[in-house]
Design an enzyme around this catalytic site. Structure first.
Site, PDB file in Angstrom:
ATOM      1  N   GLY A   1     -11.738   3.402   4.278  1.00 19.15           N
ATOM      2  CA  GLY A   1     -10.878   2.493   3.523  1.00 19.15           C
ATOM      3  C   GLY A   1      -9.857   3.222   2.657  1.00 19.15           C
ATOM      4  O   GLY A   1      -9.924   4.445   2.478  1.00 19.15           O
ATOM      5  N   HIS A   2      -8.944   2.468   2.084  1.00 19.88           N
ATOM      6  CA  HIS A   2      -7.892   3.068   1.268  1.00 19.88           C
ATOM      7  C   HIS A   2      -8.449   3.751   0.013  1.00 19.88           C
ATOM      8  O   HIS A   2      -9.422   3.292  -0.552  1.00 19.88           O
ATOM      9  CB  HIS A   2      -6.793   2.071   0.901  1.00 19.88           C
ATOM     10  CG  HIS A   2      -7.241   0.812   0.233  1.00 19.88           C
ATOM     11  ND1 HIS A   2      -6.388  -0.243   0.017  1.00 19.88           N
ATOM     12  CD2 HIS A   2      -8.442   0.407  -0.262  1.00 19.88           C
ATOM     13  CE1 HIS A   2      -7.047  -1.209  -0.580  1.00 19.88           C
ATOM     14  NE2 HIS A   2      -8.284  -0.843  -0.760  1.00 19.88           N
ATOM     15  N   ASN A   3      -7.827   4.848  -0.332  1.00 18.95           N
ATOM     16  CA  ASN A   3      -8.153   5.601  -1.562  1.00 18.95           C
ATOM     17  C   ASN A   3      -9.443   6.400  -1.475  1.00 18.95           C
ATOM     18  O   ASN A   3      -9.853   6.997  -2.476  1.00 18.95           O
ATOM     19  CB  ASN A   3      -8.255   4.683  -2.790  1.00 18.95           C
ATOM     20  CG  ASN A   3      -7.075   3.766  -2.946  1.00 18.95           C
ATOM     21  OD1 ASN A   3      -5.966   4.125  -2.554  1.00 18.95           O
ATOM     22  ND2 ASN A   3      -7.287   2.598  -3.484  1.00 18.95           N
TER      23      ASN A   3
ATOM     24  N   GLN B   1       0.871  -1.172   0.000  1.00 17.83           N
ATOM     25  CA  GLN B   1       0.000   0.000   0.000  1.00 17.83           C
ATOM     26  C   GLN B   1       0.909   1.223   0.000  1.00 17.83           C
ATOM     27  O   GLN B   1       1.511   1.547   1.018  1.00 17.83           O
ATOM     28  CB  GLN B   1      -0.887  -0.021   1.240  1.00 17.83           C
ATOM     29  CG  GLN B   1      -1.721  -1.307   1.362  1.00 17.83           C
ATOM     30  CD  GLN B   1      -2.881  -1.391   0.387  1.00 17.83           C
ATOM     31  OE1 GLN B   1      -3.731  -0.507   0.351  1.00 17.83           O
ATOM     32  NE2 GLN B   1      -2.912  -2.436  -0.438  1.00 17.83           N
TER      33      GLN B   1
ATOM     34  N   SER C   1     -11.802   3.388  -2.174  1.00 10.97           N
ATOM     35  CA  SER C   1     -11.906   4.065  -3.468  1.00 10.97           C
ATOM     36  C   SER C   1     -13.229   4.786  -3.687  1.00 10.97           C
ATOM     37  O   SER C   1     -13.491   5.260  -4.791  1.00 10.97           O
ATOM     38  CB  SER C   1     -11.658   3.088  -4.629  1.00 10.97           C
ATOM     39  OG  SER C   1     -10.376   2.513  -4.501  1.00 10.97           O
TER      40      SER C   1
END
Lengths: 351, 351, 351
Positions: free
Chosen positions: B259-261, B218, B279
């Site tokens: 969450g990521h993004n 990541q 995302s």
């Protein structure tokens, strides 16, 4: 990873008391003994274990019908059961019979594994502000931080890395885990806080201004009354203009959120990942099941029960059971579910 | 536990400014004064309190109709209200009248309880890597860890036990609570992180390989823009190949998962225990209510509002209100609820 | 706040390996190369980036149809894709073609950003009990606390401020983040715990006594098998009379709750904010999506999938997909949703 032994009471983590005679166990639990022979009173039991792994010198219990097949095959020398199940106890075991087996189990288990006591003293790595007062019988673990004006009572345990901010008052026999953040709070006696609990931070309060959000000073505190327990990583915000209060004996599980100004009565239960929004009030003996959510500014009556994942948007009457999102009476919820299922099935042919 | 005094502003935890004259309070809030007599301008007020406990030298406010009965009985010397409720203010009080009472309350409360300022200096127990640069006006509390390459700006407060990993950049006037984990992150000015927030750990990203799951590095970061606030024990994963971004002025409550993004616009609100999957993108002024969940890779338009416990599986248009799981327009949700309730009732007789 | 560069792999936080030749990348991924000309084998690539920001010396990937428009415009020199999308790769890029692009991406990304290794040694501020045994190749960071009887294996990393209580056993190559609380636990090899995870505290177990709740001693432990990962601020309670077990290779996201005695099989996935109540058992390869909740004492079969926000009140068969609260088969859920929507619409005219 080597094969692990899953027998309870692993000596790396627990130290065991006992053994205890049958006579002593009967006296302590107040249960009725049903035994194959009269000479059993002086027989000693040395431990406790679940039905499937207990041996003849160990005690087990049955509290859930689901596990009757395990009872049939248990090698436990003694089993705690409700009257209804006495005749299901194998003849190789004696039975401790009581109307509340789980309570008797709590008592027996505590005889073998009593609560760990505070080891008086402050770890040399802890930081204690000169204006804090800590009872000499209390235990303060490594790297704990105790700020000015804090009072910590008799035989409390303060876990490693816990931070107790200015002015916090802590009664007697409290147990505070590791990594707890505690500020703007007053605790009664025998309060338990598990690791990572966050108590007393600002509530989520802000006004919408011309250029964004404007924080509102949160000038209430958190009051945790006697015998309250708060689970790991749970969060309790302090009040905005009044206090956030958790009533005597109430127990909150892990990852629970309590908003500012919430007032909770005596002996409430809030299960994991449930959330209670700001200014909502709970009576006594209220149960909030896992992942339920309560909107703010409502009132939940005494002994009401809120089901798992329930979304409560309005007051709930005392002694009522609600579930669903939005919340409705238990019966109505399951009727709706069944109804919808049936309708969907009958409409199948038409698609 | 002794009886606790629940009046706000407990001096063990808070220090109060003031008193302030009526003239000053009117000027600072821009509100309209409605007073029983003209000579009130030099009268001084010494504090704030809720309607039910305020005394004649204190100011209170009404922002929720639900509390009108408390207004009728208040002993507060001054009450902040909307124009619609001026005539409900008792004749013993004067009224500060404004179209946004909550904002005026924020201003008044902040006059009495201004934000605590950084006390310049690094606690002797903190560990500071030699390659970190910390502004001399910043406050770093006990046992904090600040690694190499970190920059901490003017008048920041870094709480006890907080860990700031290598390379993290922190602007001016930021307030970081205790026990925060901060890595792979760049913070603007006036960012607030509450205790136990976890910012910048790996996102939940892995591929399914022949022998189990394979982690995907990541390599994005977390960007928290100016005036962002993150609640206690909330978690924000860093980006996988782009950054996780929380837009200017956005506020996240406790126990929120990002969450990521994820890309969040300006002045969004995410209430407690809500979660936003990887995302997903939010526009500006989006509100996500408590315990709502958003699937990944979707877009939520500007000023959309997502209701409590809502499960959002697809894009949401700007300015729309959705609720339910799966999400649907507010009106449709409540129509369905009513419809189902009615049908279930009428079908009662048939069972 | 200045304009941030959002290109991945920010050198303040990450150190990059490489460059790598095309030949090497093809060999390591086992993928098929589709290139505009034959001389490409010795061309070198120096990094990875998303489709929208990659440059000609960088590699990107496509794994989600949703991002096909970005593929059409990418400047990446190489793109990892499934066979179905080869002809969508711009002629300026070469394609690495494989049936599992996400796995190939994991491999390529790991070449450029390999896992950080333990830097052998114990930080001088850490507190290590004299009876702990720590492999000399392990890294123990600032202010960590390691109590007596603890064993920490080869090349483990123990983050800053982590507390490892008495007797905990940790295998090789484990990575434990900052602020973790770890007690009554046995960990296999390559276990990863993210910041703020709480492992091994008492389960939520108590009997109702005459004067309130009576805690039941929790005398099981937590077993985390090889390759388990636990997300930030997640909580795993230790067993009551048996152990809480997380099976080999299983991955839990952030803010997940695992009750006492839960038994989880191999390679399960539990997404953020989901909760599993006490004594529930999961088979192998079970997926529990975000915010789902499982009641206690049930069994979820191998390869079952539980949808987001699902409320599971009874056993789930192997390989089945359920969603809704209460849980039902996927198809039935979406049929019900559609049905209700239609009915509500047609009944509109009548209101």
């Amino acid at each position: 990873m080597e094969q692990e032994d899953h027998h309870p009471g692993d000596s790396r983590f627990f130290s065991k008391s006992g053994p205890y005679t049958v006579e002593y166990l009967v006296r302590e639990t107040g249960a009725q003994l049903t035994a194959p022979h009269q000479d059993i009173n002086n027989v000693e039991f040395s431990g406790i274990a679940p039905l499937q792994s207990a041996i003849s010198t160990e005690i087990s219990f049955l509290d859930n019908k689901r596990y009757l097949p395990l009872l049939a095959e248990t090698k436990a020398g003694m089993v705690i059961v409700a009257p209804a199940f006495v005749d299901k106890v194998p003849t190789t075991s004696c039975a401790l019979v009581t109307s509340n087996p789980y309570l008797a189990w709590a008592k027996v288990a505590t005889l073998f594994y009593p609560k760990v006591k505070a080891k008086a003293g402050i770890h040399p790595t802890a930081y204690i502000h000169p204006d804090a007062t800590i009872d000499p019988s209390a235990e303060v673990q490594a790297f704990a931080v105790v700020m000015g004006g804090v009072h910590i009572g008799k035989e409390c345990i303060v876990g490693a890395h816990t931070v107790i901010e200015q002015g916090v008052q802590i009664g007697q026999y409290c147990r505070i885990g590791s990594h707890v953040s505690l500020s703007h709070a007053v605790l009664g006696d025998r309060v338990t806080l598990y690791s990572g609990a966050r108590i007393g931070q600002d509530g989520f309060g802000f006004a919408v201004g011309e250029q964004g959000f404007i924080s509102i000073p949160q000038i209430g505190k958190v009051v945790l009354k006697n015998d309250v327990e708060i689970g790991a990583n749970s969060t309790i915000d302090r009040g905005s203009v009044r206090d956030t209060i958790i009533g005597e004996g109430s127990r909150l599980d892990n990852l629970v959120q309590i908003g500012h100004n919430v007032q909770m009565g005596r002996c409430c239960i809030v299960v994991s990942q449930a959330g209670i929004s700001g200014s909502t009030e709970l009576g006594d003996f209220v149960t909030i099941a896992a992942q339920a959510g309560l909107i703010g500014h409502i009132h939940i009556g005494d002994r009401a029960r809120v089901g798992a994942q329930c979304g409560v948007m309005s007051d709930v009457e005392a002694k009522s059971d609600v579930i669903g999102s939005p919340a409705m009476p238990f019966k109505e919820f399951f009727k709706n579910v069944a109804f919808l299922r049936r309708l969907a099935k009958t409409s199948k042919g038409k698609e």
